[in-house]
Design a protein around this motif. Structure first.
Motif, PDB file in Angstrom:
ATOM      1  N   PHE A 173      -9.337   0.258  -0.261  1.00  0.00           N
ATOM      2  CA  PHE A 173      -9.531   0.352   1.188  1.00  0.00           C
ATOM      3  C   PHE A 173      -9.912   1.755   1.643  1.00  0.00           C
ATOM      4  N   ASN A 174      -9.482   2.765   0.947  1.00  0.00           N
ATOM      5  CA  ASN A 174      -9.881   4.130   1.310  1.00  0.00           C
ATOM      6  C   ASN A 174     -11.398   4.304   1.176  1.00  0.00           C
ATOM      7  N   ALA A 175     -11.926   3.887   0.022  1.00  0.00           N
ATOM      8  CA  ALA A 175     -13.368   3.996  -0.208  1.00  0.00           C
ATOM      9  C   ALA A 175     -14.127   3.076   0.742  1.00  0.00           C
ATOM     10  N   ALA A 176     -13.595   1.879   0.997  1.00  0.00           N
ATOM     11  CA  ALA A 176     -14.256   0.936   1.889  1.00  0.00           C
ATOM     12  C   ALA A 176     -14.322   1.488   3.306  1.00  0.00           C
ATOM     13  N   ALA A 177     -13.212   2.075   3.785  1.00  0.00           N
ATOM     14  CA  ALA A 177     -13.204   2.634   5.132  1.00  0.00           C
ATOM     15  C   ALA A 177     -14.221   3.758   5.261  1.00  0.00           C
ATOM     16  N   GLN A 178     -14.326   4.569   4.233  1.00  0.00           N
ATOM     17  CA  GLN A 178     -15.272   5.681   4.265  1.00  0.00           C
ATOM     18  C   GLN A 178     -16.715   5.185   4.246  1.00  0.00           C
ATOM     19  N   SER A 179     -17.038   4.224   3.357  1.00  0.00           N
ATOM     20  CA  SER A 179     -18.413   3.730   3.240  1.00  0.00           C
ATOM     21  C   SER A 179     -18.820   2.946   4.484  1.00  0.00           C
ATOM     22  N   LEU A 180     -17.895   2.189   5.083  1.00  0.00           N
ATOM     23  CA  LEU A 180     -18.218   1.439   6.297  1.00  0.00           C
ATOM     24  C   LEU A 180     -18.443   2.378   7.485  1.00  0.00           C
ATOM     25  N   ALA A 181     -17.651   3.474   7.555  1.00  0.00           N
ATOM     26  CA  ALA A 181     -17.881   4.460   8.613  1.00  0.00           C
ATOM     27  C   ALA A 181     -19.250   5.119   8.436  1.00  0.00           C
ATOM     28  N   GLN A 182     -19.631   5.397   7.190  1.00  0.00           N
ATOM     29  CA  GLN A 182     -20.958   5.960   6.916  1.00  0.00           C
ATOM     30  C   GLN A 182     -22.054   4.964   7.299  1.00  0.00           C
ATOM     31  N   PHE A 183     -21.773   3.681   7.039  1.00  0.00           N
ATOM     32  CA  PHE A 183     -22.739   2.648   7.392  1.00  0.00           C
ATOM     33  C   PHE A 183     -22.993   2.661   8.899  1.00  0.00           C
ATOM     34  N   GLN A 184     -21.936   2.758   9.707  1.00  0.00           N
ATOM     35  CA  GLN A 184     -22.090   2.774  11.161  1.00  0.00           C
ATOM     36  C   GLN A 184     -22.937   3.960  11.622  1.00  0.00           C
ATOM     37  N   LEU A 200     -14.036  -2.815   8.781  1.00  0.00           N
ATOM     38  CA  LEU A 200     -13.564  -1.443   8.909  1.00  0.00           C
ATOM     39  C   LEU A 200     -12.144  -1.429   9.507  1.00  0.00           C
ATOM     40  N   GLY A 201     -11.932  -2.275  10.535  1.00  0.00           N
ATOM     41  CA  GLY A 201     -10.588  -2.374  11.119  1.00  0.00           C
ATOM     42  C   GLY A 201      -9.577  -2.852  10.097  1.00  0.00           C
ATOM     43  N   ASN A 202      -9.962  -3.820   9.264  1.00  0.00           N
ATOM     44  CA  ASN A 202      -9.047  -4.309   8.228  1.00  0.00           C
ATOM     45  C   ASN A 202      -8.729  -3.223   7.203  1.00  0.00           C
ATOM     46  N   ALA A 203      -9.759  -2.457   6.793  1.00  0.00           N
ATOM     47  CA  ALA A 203      -9.524  -1.379   5.835  1.00  0.00           C
ATOM     48  C   ALA A 203      -8.605  -0.326   6.437  1.00  0.00           C
ATOM     49  N   GLN A 204      -8.824   0.011   7.709  1.00  0.00           N
ATOM     50  CA  GLN A 204      -7.970   1.001   8.379  1.00  0.00           C
ATOM     51  C   GLN A 204      -6.530   0.484   8.534  1.00  0.00           C
TER      52      GLN A 204
END
Length: 278
Positions: A173-184, A200-204
């Protein structure tokens, strides 16, 4: 007695000659001894004449035999020459046939090699064409369907989103939150935006960052209230509010969820939680 003597005697015994001899004897012209001598001379002449004829016939026969032998020798010589020429012709034809066979084998080998070269060239062209098509596809927009919504995305956009989803599924989830924020940041107007906000909300939330998760879920509900994930986002908002020790706000969110999306699974779960709060 020889055949010639017999013939001579026969001629002398013929009626005409006998009559002539008898007349001479009767007339006293021919004496008995003279008659015998006459018969011997005639017989000798007849024999000599017969020998000459036989010798002539033999000579003619030898001449004809020699001529025939000469003709036969000539014909044999000509026939042998014809046979020799025929053998030479057959040998030449056989040599030409061997040359033609060798040339045919060489041409067949060239044809087979050419066929292999063409097949290899076709495979290379196919590989090149596939590589070009693949490269083109990497830059061509593609249609995708996510959460019941169809839209067009760039290949890089799709790869980044799918990589983020892989991280979610792997529990990173750490990597997912970071990559999804970059995607936005990279694709703010992407068709993936609502789904990106939800995950992103789920990862956070999984990282225990409820404040950030609330912001992501609320952005989804505000931007796309009719989105497939909106009811689940509201349920997640209520969860975050409960985590933040704000039961009043959580209850209000659950009531709004039941009211806004009454036939959803999220609404059913909200009713159960509301019942538990009483």
């Amino acid at each position: 007695m020889t055949h010639a003597a017999s013939a001579t005697a026969t001629r002398w015994r013929s009626p005409a000659r006998l009559g002539a001899v008898a007349a001479l004897l009767a007339a006293g012209w021919l004496m008995p001894a003279q008659a015998a001598l006459f018969e011997d001379d005639e017989a000798r002449r007849a024999i000599l004449d017969l020998r000459q004829r036989v010798d002539l016939a033999n000579e003619q026969s030898r001449t004809r035999d020699a001529e025939l032998a000469g003709q036969l020798k000539t014909q044999r010589t000509e026939l042998m020459e014809q046979i020799t020429q025929l053998r030479r012709t057959l040998l030449d034809l056989n040599n030409e046939l061997e040359l033609l066979r060798g040339e045919n084998a060489r041409l067949r080998g060239q044809s087979e090699q050419l066929g292999r070269d063409i097949a290899e060239l076709q495979r290379a062209q196919k590989d090149i064409r596939q590589g070009i098509d693949e490269r083109i596809r990497q830059f061509e927009p593609q249609k995708v369907t996510v959460d019941g919504v169809e839209f067009t995305v760039d290949p890089d956009e799709k790869r980044l989103y799918e990589a983020s989803m892989a991280q979610i599924r792997a529990g990173d989830f750490n990597a997912a939150a970071q990559s999804l924020a970059q995607f936005q940041q990279r694709y703010p107007a992407s068709g993936y935006n609502e789904s990106v906000l939800y995950w992103l909300g789920n990862a956070q939330y999984a990282r225990r960052d409820c404040k950030a998760a609330l912001g992501s879920f609320r952005s989804l509900v505000t931007a796309a209230p009719n989105h497939l994930r909106a009811p689940e986002a509201m349920l997640s908002i209520a969860n975050c509010q409960s985590e933040q020790k704000d039961p009043k706000a959580a209850k209000k969110t659950l009531e709004d969820l039941v009211k806004t999306y009454p036939k959803t699974e999220a609404a059913t779960a909200a009713r159960e939680r509301l019942a538990a709060m009483k």
